[in-house]
Design a protein around this motif. Structure first.
Motif, mmCIF file in Angstrom:
data_model
loop_
_atom_site.group_PDB
_atom_site.id
_atom_site.type_symbol
_atom_site.label_atom_id
_atom_site.label_comp_id
_atom_site.label_asym_id
_atom_site.label_seq_id
_atom_site.Cartn_x
_atom_site.Cartn_y
_atom_site.Cartn_z
ATOM 1 N N VAL A 45 0.851 -1.187 0.000
ATOM 2 C CA VAL A 45 0.000 0.000 0.000
ATOM 3 C C VAL A 45 0.889 1.240 0.000
ATOM 4 C CG1 VAL A 45 -1.835 1.247 1.198
ATOM 5 C CG2 VAL A 45 -1.772 -1.263 1.267
ATOM 6 N N GLY A 46 0.739 2.063 -1.030
ATOM 7 C CA GLY A 46 1.624 3.205 -1.208
ATOM 8 C C GLY A 46 2.744 2.844 -2.167
ATOM 9 N N ALA A 47 2.356 2.335 -3.340
ATOM 10 C CA ALA A 47 3.330 1.739 -4.262
ATOM 11 C C ALA A 47 3.615 2.592 -5.487
ATOM 12 C CB ALA A 47 2.815 0.369 -4.728
ATOM 13 N N SER A 48 2.914 3.696 -5.662
ATOM 14 C CA SER A 48 2.943 4.369 -6.960
ATOM 15 C C SER A 48 4.199 5.184 -7.226
ATOM 16 C CB SER A 48 1.707 5.270 -7.116
ATOM 17 O OG SER A 48 1.659 6.233 -6.073
ATOM 18 N N HIS A 49 4.846 5.695 -6.168
ATOM 19 C CA HIS A 49 5.996 6.578 -6.362
ATOM 20 C C HIS A 49 7.065 6.304 -5.304
ATOM 21 C CE1 HIS A 49 2.644 8.857 -8.238
ATOM 22 N NE2 HIS A 49 3.562 9.242 -9.101
ATOM 23 N N ARG A 98 4.731 -12.253 -5.486
ATOM 24 C CA ARG A 98 3.502 -11.831 -6.161
ATOM 25 C C ARG A 98 3.009 -10.580 -5.442
ATOM 26 N NH1 ARG A 98 2.142 -17.600 -6.222
ATOM 27 N NH2 ARG A 98 0.868 -17.256 -4.379
ATOM 28 N N LEU A 99 2.764 -9.516 -6.195
ATOM 29 C CA LEU A 99 2.469 -8.222 -5.596
ATOM 30 C C LEU A 99 1.082 -7.718 -5.980
ATOM 31 C CD1 LEU A 99 5.889 -6.487 -6.326
ATOM 32 C CD2 LEU A 99 5.149 -7.500 -4.162
ATOM 33 N N ILE A 100 0.381 -7.199 -4.986
ATOM 34 C CA ILE A 100 -0.837 -6.440 -5.198
ATOM 35 C C ILE A 100 -0.497 -5.014 -4.805
ATOM 36 C CG2 ILE A 100 -3.239 -6.140 -4.524
ATOM 37 C CD1 ILE A 100 -3.161 -9.176 -3.782
ATOM 38 N N LEU A 101 -0.567 -4.102 -5.763
ATOM 39 C CA LEU A 101 -0.071 -2.739 -5.575
ATOM 40 C C LEU A 101 -1.225 -1.761 -5.462
ATOM 41 C CD1 LEU A 101 2.778 -2.813 -8.246
ATOM 42 C CD2 LEU A 101 2.896 -3.453 -5.828
ATOM 43 N N SER A 102 -1.235 -1.001 -4.368
ATOM 44 C CA SER A 102 -2.312 -0.032 -4.143
ATOM 45 C C SER A 102 -1.751 1.371 -3.950
ATOM 46 C CB SER A 102 -3.147 -0.413 -2.922
ATOM 47 O OG SER A 102 -3.943 -1.549 -3.176
ATOM 48 N N ALA A 103 -2.514 2.336 -4.411
ATOM 49 C CA ALA A 103 -2.263 3.764 -4.236
ATOM 50 C C ALA A 103 -3.457 4.481 -4.842
ATOM 51 C CB ALA A 103 -0.965 4.192 -4.908
ATOM 52 N N ARG A 104 -3.499 5.798 -4.703
ATOM 53 C CA ARG A 104 -4.604 6.549 -5.296
ATOM 54 C C ARG A 104 -4.442 6.709 -6.808
ATOM 55 N NH1 ARG A 104 -4.731 11.752 -1.480
ATOM 56 N NH2 ARG A 104 -2.492 11.344 -1.630
ATOM 57 N N ILE A 137 2.431 -4.553 3.410
ATOM 58 C CA ILE A 137 3.436 -3.508 3.619
ATOM 59 C C ILE A 137 2.706 -2.174 3.551
ATOM 60 C CG2 ILE A 137 5.613 -2.505 2.802
ATOM 61 C CD1 ILE A 137 5.882 -5.209 1.136
ATOM 62 N N TYR A 138 2.709 -1.424 4.652
ATOM 63 C CA TYR A 138 2.023 -0.125 4.648
ATOM 64 C C TYR A 138 3.055 0.978 4.492
ATOM 65 C CZ TYR A 138 -1.416 3.469 5.368
ATOM 66 O OH TYR A 138 -2.244 4.541 5.156
ATOM 67 N N ASN A 139 3.024 1.616 3.318
ATOM 68 C CA ASN A 139 4.001 2.644 2.985
ATOM 69 C C ASN A 139 3.334 3.952 2.551
ATOM 70 O OD1 ASN A 139 6.795 3.545 2.129
ATOM 71 N ND2 ASN A 139 5.786 3.618 0.142
ATOM 72 N N ALA A 140 2.004 4.021 2.627
ATOM 73 C CA ALA A 140 1.309 5.242 2.207
ATOM 74 C C ALA A 140 1.754 6.410 3.075
ATOM 75 C CB ALA A 140 -0.203 5.047 2.313
ATOM 76 N N THR A 151 -4.156 6.839 10.322
ATOM 77 C CA THR A 151 -5.499 6.253 10.316
ATOM 78 C C THR A 151 -5.678 5.320 9.127
ATOM 79 O OG1 THR A 151 -6.261 8.314 11.334
ATOM 80 C CG2 THR A 151 -7.940 6.766 10.586
ATOM 81 N N GLY A 152 -5.047 5.638 8.008
ATOM 82 C CA GLY A 152 -5.105 4.727 6.862
ATOM 83 C C GLY A 152 -4.520 3.369 7.190
ATOM 84 N N ALA A 153 -3.442 3.365 7.965
ATOM 85 C CA ALA A 153 -2.851 2.094 8.389
ATOM 86 C C ALA A 153 -3.834 1.303 9.248
ATOM 87 C CB ALA A 153 -1.561 2.346 9.156
ATOM 88 N N LEU A 154 -4.567 1.999 10.118
ATOM 89 C CA LEU A 154 -5.571 1.313 10.940
ATOM 90 C C LEU A 154 -6.642 0.664 10.069
ATOM 91 C CD1 LEU A 154 -6.145 3.901 13.833
ATOM 92 C CD2 LEU A 154 -4.558 1.965 13.784
ATOM 93 N N ARG A 155 -7.054 1.375 9.029
ATOM 94 C CA ARG A 155 -8.073 0.809 8.138
ATOM 95 C C ARG A 155 -7.560 -0.458 7.453
ATOM 96 N NH1 ARG A 155 -8.510 6.470 6.890
ATOM 97 N NH2 ARG A 155 -10.458 7.327 7.753
ATOM 98 N N VAL A 156 -6.361 -0.388 6.920
ATOM 99 C CA VAL A 156 -5.798 -1.547 6.212
ATOM 100 C C VAL A 156 -5.567 -2.705 7.167
ATOM 101 C CG1 VAL A 156 -3.782 -2.383 4.951
ATOM 102 C CG2 VAL A 156 -4.782 -0.169 4.365
ATOM 103 N N LEU A 157 -4.939 -2.421 8.296
ATOM 104 C CA LEU A 157 -4.642 -3.492 9.249
ATOM 105 C C LEU A 157 -5.913 -4.117 9.807
ATOM 106 C CD1 LEU A 157 -1.659 -1.812 11.127
ATOM 107 C CD2 LEU A 157 -1.546 -3.691 9.481
ATOM 108 N N GLY A 158 -6.946 -3.311 9.977
ATOM 109 C CA GLY A 158 -8.212 -3.856 10.467
ATOM 110 C C GLY A 158 -8.810 -4.886 9.530
#
Length: 241
Positions: free
Chosen positions: A12-16, A32-38, A80-83, A108-115
């Motif tokens: 999470v937070g993979a775009s840049h 194997r990667l699942i890549l998230s960002a806005r 992996i939380y990198n946002a 707070t974004g980390a809390l959402r993902v980890l939850g």
């Protein structure tokens, strides 16, 4: 065979910047990667470059979007939380919108993902959680309203999870970088000691993920100096203030 081969990681937070380089290095390690960002365009560009990656655009400040993305991600071996969001700001220049945005993305974004992912890791008694904090989270620093506090909260969260999940089969890692040359740090007008290229910083993150060590702070000796500042009495730190 690498320790990452065949494992599925949600980055999470993979775009840049740092996240993009971590994705490249883990891809070379056969993960194997699942890549998230806005930024959907940036994610699509990156996945076309990589061999084992899927784009999953998501805004970490949107609770429903995070829950939907977690369902779409499916079974995971690690997250992996990198946002991150950053605006240099002194208290005298307080901008509530920017402060709240930094807090919402960095913590707070980390809390959402980890939850969404931690309960499943606990049930299956395995999983890897890697949180990218910052050396700025160890002590209140000038012009760090919003950013420093949110990273301090992330560090505290990681430390609590490390206590609670000991012996559970779930690995918790906290990685605290110093300054990295990215589109965020270009906003700084001051000299940044031991400024790292994203590729070099990513190597530290991936090296940390090879071990079960809880905490990784880098680069040295800058990280030693920041942690030493954390240990100094307030009387010395704020002398003459």
């Amino acid at each position: 065979m690498t320790p990452f081969a065949g494992k599925t990681y949600w980055l999470v937070g993979a775009s840049h910047g740092l996240g993009r380089e971590v994705a490249r290095q883990l891809d070379r390690e056969e993960a194997r990667l699942i890549l998230s960002a806005r930024s959907e365009d940036a994610l699509q560009e990156l996945t076309q470059e990589l061999r084992h990656a899927t784009a999953l655009p998501m805004d970490v400040t949107d609770t429903n979007a995070v829950a939907e993305a977690a369902r779409d991600a499916g079974p995971l071996d690690g997250v992996i939380y990198n946002a991150g969001a950053y605006e240099p700001m002194r208290t005298q220049d307080w901008d509530s919108g920017s402060v709240l945005q930094m807090s919402d993305v960095n913590f707070t974004g980390a809390l959402r993902v980890l939850g969404e992912v931690v309960p499943g890791f606990v049930r299956q008694r395995r999983g890897e959680i890697t949180l990218v904090g910052s050396l700025a989270g160890y002590r209140g620093l000038p012009a760090s309203i919003g950013y420093g506090a949110s990273k301090a909260a992330l560090i505290s969260l990681a430390e609590t999870m490390r206590y609670d999940l000991k012996g559970s089969g779930v690995t918790v890692r906290l990685v605290n970088p110093g300054f990295i040359k990215t589109r965020l740090t270009v906003k700084n007008s001051f000299r940044m000691p031991q400024l790292l290229e994203p590729e070099d910083a990513a190597r530290h993150v991936v090296a940390a993920m090879r071990t079960r060590r809880f905490r990784t702070d880098f680069p040295r000796p800058f990280s030693f100096a920041i942690k030493a500042l954390h240990l100094l009495p307030d009387l010395i730190v704020y002398r003459g203030k």
